[in-house]
Design an enzyme around this catalytic site. Structure first.
Site, PDB file in Angstrom:
ATOM      1  N   ASP A 175      12.336  13.630  11.474  1.00 46.43           N
ATOM      2  CA  ASP A 175      11.784  13.589  10.121  1.00 46.43           C
ATOM      3  C   ASP A 175      10.284  13.853  10.172  1.00 46.43           C
ATOM      4  OD1 ASP A 175      11.563  13.357   7.420  1.00 46.43           O
ATOM      5  OD2 ASP A 175      11.788  11.183   7.338  1.00 46.43           O
ATOM      6  N   GLY A 179      11.385   1.315   3.275  1.00 43.05           N
ATOM      7  CA  GLY A 179      10.825   0.026   2.932  1.00 43.05           C
ATOM      8  C   GLY A 179       9.419   0.180   2.412  1.00 43.05           C
ATOM      9  N   VAL A 187       5.267  -0.745   2.600  1.00 43.86           N
ATOM     10  CA  VAL A 187       4.262  -1.015   3.614  1.00 43.86           C
ATOM     11  C   VAL A 187       3.181  -1.895   3.003  1.00 43.86           C
ATOM     12  CG1 VAL A 187       2.622  -0.014   5.217  1.00 43.86           C
ATOM     13  CG2 VAL A 187       4.750   1.175   4.714  1.00 43.86           C
ATOM     14  N   GLY A 215      10.812   5.794   2.694  1.00 45.91           N
ATOM     15  CA  GLY A 215      12.263   5.884   2.607  1.00 45.91           C
ATOM     16  C   GLY A 215      12.962   4.573   2.896  1.00 45.91           C
ATOM     17  N   ILE A 249       0.817  -1.202   0.000  1.00 47.45           N
ATOM     18  CA  ILE A 249       0.000   0.000   0.000  1.00 47.45           C
ATOM     19  C   ILE A 249       0.855   1.257   0.000  1.00 47.45           C
ATOM     20  CG2 ILE A 249      -2.100  -0.976   0.953  1.00 47.45           C
ATOM     21  CD1 ILE A 249      -1.114  -0.234   3.697  1.00 47.45           C
ATOM     22  N   GLY A 250       2.138   1.119  -0.173  1.00 46.90           N
ATOM     23  CA  GLY A 250       2.962   2.320  -0.260  1.00 46.90           C
ATOM     24  C   GLY A 250       4.421   2.006  -0.025  1.00 46.90           C
ATOM     25  N   THR A 251       5.250   2.922  -0.441  1.00 42.09           N
ATOM     26  CA  THR A 251       6.670   2.759  -0.185  1.00 42.09           C
ATOM     27  C   THR A 251       7.180   4.023   0.474  1.00 42.09           C
ATOM     28  OG1 THR A 251       7.144   3.572  -2.383  1.00 42.09           O
ATOM     29  CG2 THR A 251       7.143   1.202  -2.100  1.00 42.09           C
ATOM     30  N   LYS A 284       5.554  -3.005   7.839  1.00 44.50           N
ATOM     31  CA  LYS A 284       6.577  -2.219   7.159  1.00 44.50           C
ATOM     32  C   LYS A 284       7.779  -3.120   6.971  1.00 44.50           C
ATOM     33  CE  LYS A 284       9.072   2.041   7.651  1.00 44.50           C
ATOM     34  NZ  LYS A 284       9.172   3.199   8.509  1.00 44.50           N
TER      35      LYS A 284
END
Ligand SMILES: *[C@@H]1O[C@H](CO)[C@@H](O)[C@H](O)[C@H]1NC(C)=O
Ligand SMILES: *[C@@H]1O[C@H](CO)[C@@H](O)[C@H](O)[C@H]1NC(C)=O
Ligand SMILES: *[C@@H]1O[C@H](CO)[C@@H](O)[C@H](O)[C@H]1NC(C)=O
Ligand SMILES: *[C@@H]1O[C@H](CO)[C@@H](O)[C@H](O)[C@H]1NC(C)=O
Ligand SMILES: *[C@@H]1O[C@H](CO)[C@@H](O)[C@H](O)[C@H]1NC(C)=O
Ligand SMILES: *[C@@H]1O[C@H](CO)[C@@H](O)[C@H](O)[C@H]1NC(C)=O
Ligand SMILES: *[C@@H]1O[C@H](CO)[C@@H](O)[C@H](O)[C@H]1NC(C)=O
Length: 923
Positions: free
Chosen positions: A758, A642, A644, A640, A636-638, A658
């Site tokens: 961050d 790794g 997810v 910095g 469902i997403g990337t 993650k």
């Protein structure tokens, strides 16, 4: 990056002194002996402190045997050194029971509370080290009674108030370090009394006023560090007396006037760092007399005139930093004499003429920045001799000709910026030899020919920016094999053919701008949500994509476009702003399934997990099964570090996984980052910090199991017009408040304090009720573990506090800045990049608050307007340039709890200047 030598050098010096003084004093004290009841009182106060947990009240051992205690021959305690032991308590020793104490070392022990005035009882004390703790309150004037004190360190605490004048009674003191606190007020003129001072560090406080001339009365001083305060006035002429001075750091103040002639007498100087002030005039030729200079930093002042030729006699220089002034003239060819130069920074001046041909003889150069000047002519082909170059920036000049093929000899190059010149010809294939390149920016030239990029060479490339050239031909598929790539900017060229299908599975790609080319073909489905992809202005593209016409069922490949009216935001914003916008974690809807106890499932293959918290019943196989072996469909997403995945466990619970990719898992920095995240997350509990359910640490597969957030990242929501509408003003204000509470908790209630490092809209996730949760501690680092807090720059571009660019010192105040940026982003609906520039340029008075608010939402009603003004006031205080003048997160969080004051004016009459002034009167 200029590395700041100041604090660390002074620190090294200090250690030396502690040692020396310690040895000489032991024997003196040993002779005096002590009565046994006095010894009992010593033992009692040490025992009562609780700092030696194994020594309880009934224990009768002598403290002389305990860890970190030194006794004299009479078995009386003369030294306590618990440096780096986590005590986490107040400084609660009964000092009147420790009459013989010579040295007290409690650095990095997480001390809390204030420094008690009873410390004045330690009449024998020569060394006091309370640095790197959480001490608050004032420096007690009673320290001025410690007439034997030779060194005192209280750096990196939260001390406030003035520099107590009584401290200048410390006539034996040689090292005094009060840096990195919140001390205010003037420096007392009686400083001259501390005539034995060798090192004085006042940097990183809020001191104001001029430098007293009495500082010129310190004949033995070698290190004088005054940086990052609000000092003003000119350099006192008495500085000319400081003949032993080696380092003078006045960076980041408001000093004025020309380089004073007294400074030109200081021939022992190796470091003269005066950047970030209002110094003016031309550089006196006598500066060339300071022949031992190693670092000269004049950045960010108002210096004018040419570089005097005498400066080129300073052959010991390793760092010459002249950027951000009004220097002019051409670069003398004698620059080639400065053969030890490592960093040459000429950025942002009015230099003219060619790149000097002698430059390539500076073979030790690592960073060369000549950007934003008016340099003309060719890039010399001898530039290939600078084999040590890591960063080369020649952008924003008027360079012509081709990129020399010898650029390929720069095999250490990581960043190459040649943008916005008038360079023509093709991109040299030899560039492929620079295998360490991470940033390649050639945009805004007139490069022609095709893109010849081979993934075999560019294995670590992250940013490929070639927009606004005249490149033609197809986009090579090989770019799609550069797994590390995060941004691809190829807009405004003449590229044709299809978008390489490999692009759609690049794991880290979060910025793709191919707009205004001649690309054709169908965009695969499933990329609608990636709003940071701009593809408009390509007449023959079709697909289910914003601004692109849908493909006709019969001829999917070529469809004419009339409907490309919606311009994605990325076309209008400078590309540099967007490079590092991470795509964030796109999370899906969570199925609300009541969690049932997984009783039948057994933990299989248990040895695969080194640690596993989640109920202790879920096995690695369950995770594999739930995600079909981490199939892309569950991704469902990337981010910095790794990708997810969404996984529904056999018990019905939906979690977010993650996972680090194999490649990164083998890399020790990623490994470390993963462990950091685990460590931090397992130690904290807060309702606005994402919950960690469990984790797996194994060299074949490393992943974290998080609470699942239905709404995904704030970044994505703000960039989706439908979802942004759902996020009404109340919800937005609430998100800002919750984020503040979470950060306040991390900074002020965690022991040791946690700096997130961050904070960005990517790392704030929202649940189904749009409540905010702070996530992604991949780079968070326990301040406590890192004695210097100096690390590589981390964070997300656009959210990084400005001071990090030059100090590299991470403090809580960096998070405060990033928080301010996010808060503004939430109110504005877009990243406040341009506003931040505007704010620092003082032309913000004309901007009205209502003009910057997210125009997609209806105007707020009066009550909400009050909230918005309040939040905006605080956000503006958080993005102040000087870290010292930003509020703490605790203050912010408390202000949010205690509520806002009523709005005196209607919203449309409130200007940003008004809010800025308001925040200044409040703090
Ligand atoms: C500092 O010295 C002055 C005299 O030189 C004295 O009056 C004052 O009491 C001293 N302060 C402390 C705190 O010892
Ligand atoms: C300065 O240092 C020298 C040599 O270390 C020493 O002899 C002298 O006493 C010091 N001066 C002062 C004022 O302490
Ligand atoms: C430089 O420092 C040394 C000792 O550190 C001193 O003896 C010498 O006089 C200084 N040089 C000048 C020009 O003052
Ligand atoms: C460079 O520094 C060394 C050591 O400080 C010194 O001996 C030498 O004279 C300096 N070079 C020049 C040209 O002054
Ligand atoms: C360049 O750096 C190397 C290694 O740091 C050093 O040994 C060498 O002396 C330097 N060259 C010059 C000309 O200073
Ligand atoms: C670049 O490297 C090649 C081979 O490694 C060498 O022949 C050439 O002379 C080098 N050019 C420069 C300018 O260093
Ligand atoms: C760019 O280069 C091409 C081919 O060399 C030339 O025709 C064109 O005029 C140049 N464009 C600009 C803006 O210089």
């Amino acid at each position: 990056m200029a590395h700041s030598p100041s604090i660390s050098t002074a620190w090294a010096l200090c250690i030396l002194f502690c040692g020396a003084y310690f040895d000489t004093t032991i024997d003196l004290v040993a002779a005096s002996g002590s009565s046994s009841s006095a010894l009992e009182l010593e033992a009692k106060t040490l025992r009562d402190s609780g700092w030696w947990p194994s020594q309880n009240a009934s224990d009768s051992s002598s403290p002389c045997e305990w860890y970190g205690i030194i006794c004299n021959a009479g078995r009386s305690v003369i030294g306590i050194d618990l440096g780096s032991v986590t005590l986490g308590s107040k400084l609660k020793l009964n000092f009147s029971y420790l009459p013989n104490l010579v040295s007290l070392g409690l650095s990095q022990t997480n001390l809390q509370g204030s420094i008690p005035s009873e410390i004045g009882f330690l009449s024998e004390l020569t060394v006091l080290d309370l640095s790197y703790n959480n001490l608050v309150g004032f420096i007690p004037p009673e320290i001025g009674r410690l007439s034997k004190l030779t060194s005192m360190y209280v750096t990196f605490n939260g001390l406030i108030g003035n520099f107590p004048p009584s401290l200048t009674n410390l006539t034996e003191i040689e090292v005094l370090d009060v840096s990195s606190n919140h001390l205010t007020g003037f420096i007392p003129n009686s400083f001259g009394k501390m005539s034995k001072l060798v090192a004085l560090d006042l940097s990183n406080n809020d001191f104001t006023g001029p430098i007293p001339s009495s500082l010129g009365l310190l004949p033995n001083i070698t290190h004088l560090l005054l940086s990052e305060n609000n000092f003003n006035g000119s350099v006192p002429k008495e500085f000319g007396n400081l003949s032993k001075l080696i380092q003078l750091n006045m960076k980041g103040n408001s000093f004025i006037g020309p380089i004073h002639s007294s400074l030109l007498l200081l021939t022992n100087l190796t470091h003269l760092l005066i950047s970030g002030n209002n110094f003016n005039g031309s550089v006196p030729k006598e500066l060339g007399n300071l022949s031992k200079l190693v670092q000269l930093d004049l950045k960010g002042n108002n210096f004018i005139g040419p570089i005097p030729s005498s400066l080129l006699l300073l052959t010991n220089l390793t760092h010459l930093i002249l950027s951000g002034n009004n220097f002019n003239g051409s670069i003398p060819k004698e620059i080639g004499h400065l053969s030890k130069l490592i960093q040459l920074d000429l950025k942002g001046n009015n230099f003219i003429g060619p790149i000097p041909s002698s430059l390539p003889f500076l073979t030790n150069l690592t960073f060369l920045d000549m950007s934003s000047n008016q340099f003309t002519g060719f890039i010399p082909s001898k530039i290939g001799l600078l084999k040590g170059l890591v960063g080369l920036d020649l952008s924003d000049n008027m360079l012509i000709g081709q990129i020399p093929s010898t650029i390929g000899n720069l095999t250490n190059l990581q960043t190459l910026f040649l943008g916005r010149n008038q360079i023509n010809g093709s991109i040299p294939v030899q560039l492929g030899s620079s295998k360490k390149l991470t940033h390649l920016n050639l945009e805004g030239n007139n490069l022609t020919g095709s893109i010849s990029v081979d993934q075999a060479n560019f294995q670590v490339l992250e940013h490929l920016l070639l927009s606004n050239n005249s490149l033609s031909g197809n986009i090579p598929h090989q770019i799609g094999y550069i797994r590390s790539i995060k941004s691809i900017g190829l807009s405004h060229n003449f590229l044709s053919g299809e978008i390489p299908f490999e692009f759609w599975s690049l794991p880290y790609l979060n910025f793709l701008d191919l707009s205004y080319n001649n690309l054709t073909g169908k965009i695969p489905d499933g990329y609608r949500s990636r709003t940071s992809f701009a593809l408009i202005g390509n007449k023959n593209l079709c697909g289910n994509f914003k601004g692109i016409p849908p493909c006709l069922a019969t001829s999917p490949a070529i469809v004419s476009s009339e409907k490309s009216t919606r311009i994605t935001i990325f076309v209008s914003i400078p590309i540099s702003f967007l490079i590092l916008f991470a795509i964030g974690v796109l999370l899906l809807r969570r199925r609300m399934v009541k969690q049932t106890k997984p009783s039948s499932l057994e933990r299989k293959n248990g040895n695969l997990f080194s640690v596993w918290n989640y109920d202790g019943h879920i096995a690695y196989e369950d995770i594999l099964k739930a995600t079909e072996n981490f199939d892309i469909r569950y991704c469902i997403g990337t981010g910095g570090y790794g990708s997810v995945y969404k996984a529904e466990l056999p018990c019905g619970k939906v979690v977010a996984l993650k996972k680090l990719h194999q490649l990164e898992a083998e890399n020790t920095t990623f490994d470390k980052s993963f462990q950091n995240e685990v460590k931090v997350l397992t130690e904290i509990r807060h309702r606005n910090i994402i919950k960690l359910h469990g984790f797996c640490l194994h060299k074949q597969c490393m992943f974290l199991v998080y609470e699942y957030m239905e709404r995904g990242s704030l970044f994505c929501i703000l960039r989706d017009d439908t979802e942004a509408l759902e996020l009404d003003w109340n919800k937005r204000v609430n998100i800002i408040k919750c984020t503040a509470h979470a950060l306040s908790y991390m900074h002020h209630e965690c022991i040791p304090a946690i700096v997130h490092r961050d904070i960005s809209s990517n790392n704030i996730l929202l649940n189904s009720k749009f409540e905010a949760f702070v996530s992604d501690f991949g780079t968070a680092k326990l301040l406590h573990l890192d004695s210097s807090n100096q690390t590589l720059l981390v964070g997300t571009y656009g959210y990084i506090a400005p001071e990090l660019a030059y100090t590299m010192v991470v403090t809580e105040k960096c998070d405060v800045y990033s928080f301010g940026v996010v808060a503004l982003e939430i109110l504005m609906g877009i990243h406040p990049g341009e506003l931040l520039t505007l704010l620092s340029s003082s032309s913000s008075q004309n901007v009205m608050l209502h003009e910057i608010l997210d125009q997609r939402l209806p105007p707020p009603n009066h009550r909400v307007a009050q909230d918005i003004c309040f939040v905006a006031t605080i956000a503006l205080a958080c993005v102040r340039t000087k870290p010292e003048s930003r509020p703490t997160m605790k203050r912010v969080s408390q202000d949010f709890v205690s509520g806002n004051k009523p709005l005196a004016k209607p919203l449309h009459a409130v200007s940003l200047l008004h809010l800025i002034e308001d925040s200044e009167t409040q703090s």
